[in-house]
Design a protein around this motif. Structure first.
Motif: not given
Length: 217
Positions: A82-100
């Motif tokens: 949950v911490w990894a998803g909250s601090t890495v994945v969510l900000p990337v999604l919010a910035a509209d950047v692909s999951i590289s």
């Protein structure tokens, strides 16, 4: 979530500090509702997945099992995920950047980092945790748990080398971080001062950020 495992505690609490936690939680909820207006659908989906994981951490899901927290040794991995998803994945999604590829590596690194940082707390709480939780120290002992945490430090650093666009400063900062993590794991004991985990271990992410900030300034 920590203080609300039982539903009645969400509404009726017996201690002043829990009332303060309720107030802060409600204030955070208000800010979250306001900020939700600016979020995209992809962020909502990501939040939904993390909310389900967080809820299942406390809510019974399987027969003869109270919740994910009570599944043998699973608690620490759910928290790290949950911490990894909250601090890495969510900000990337919010910035509209692909999951590289680099984002994927960073997500795994964050998962490992949180996993390592949770070990001192798991060992500290060994004397208080219910045997039903089957935490890592309960299953593998203090020494075995420290070995597991130590073995996670090397992959954390090596994943930096696998990134396509790793900044040179990230290498030495992560090297310092790994050295610090190793010292903390070796120094972890059940009888350590209560501030060892609650202050020094908690301060590691702040120190990590400070080193990254100074290296880029």
């Amino acid at each position: 979530m920590k203080y609300g495992i039982e539903a009645k505690k969400y509404v009726v609490v017996n201690y002043r500090h829990l009332t303060l936690i309720q107030a802060i939680s409600l204030a955070a909820l208000g800010f979250a509702i306001y900020q939700s207006y600016f979020l995209s659908l992809s962020v909502y989906i990501g939040i939904g997945v993390l909310v389900v994981l967080t809820a299942l951490y406390a809510i019974p899901v399987l027969p003869h099992t109270k919740n994910l927290r009570s599944l043998g040794g699973l608690k620490i991995f759910v928290v790290a995920l949950v911490w990894a998803g909250s601090t890495v994945v969510l900000p990337v999604l919010a910035a509209d950047v692909s999951i590289s590829w680099d984002v994927q590596m960073e997500t795994v690194q964050r998962f490992l980092l949180v996993l390592i940082l949770l070990v001192p707390f798991e060992i500290r709480d060994l004397a208080y945790d219910s045997p039903e939780l089957h935490t890592l120290p309960q299953r593998f002992g203090v020494k075995g748990t420290k070995i597991i945490a130590a073995c996670a430090i090397a992959p954390f650093f090596l994943l930096t080398l696998l990134k396509d666009a790793a900044h040179p400063a990230e290498l030495w900062v992560n090297a310092v971080l790994c050295l610090l993590l190793g010292v903390l794991i070796l120094s972890t004991r059940i009888s350590r001062n209560r501030y060892f985990a609650s202050f020094w271990v908690e301060a590691v992410p702040i120190l990590w950020w400070a080193l990254l900030f100074l290296s880029e300034s």
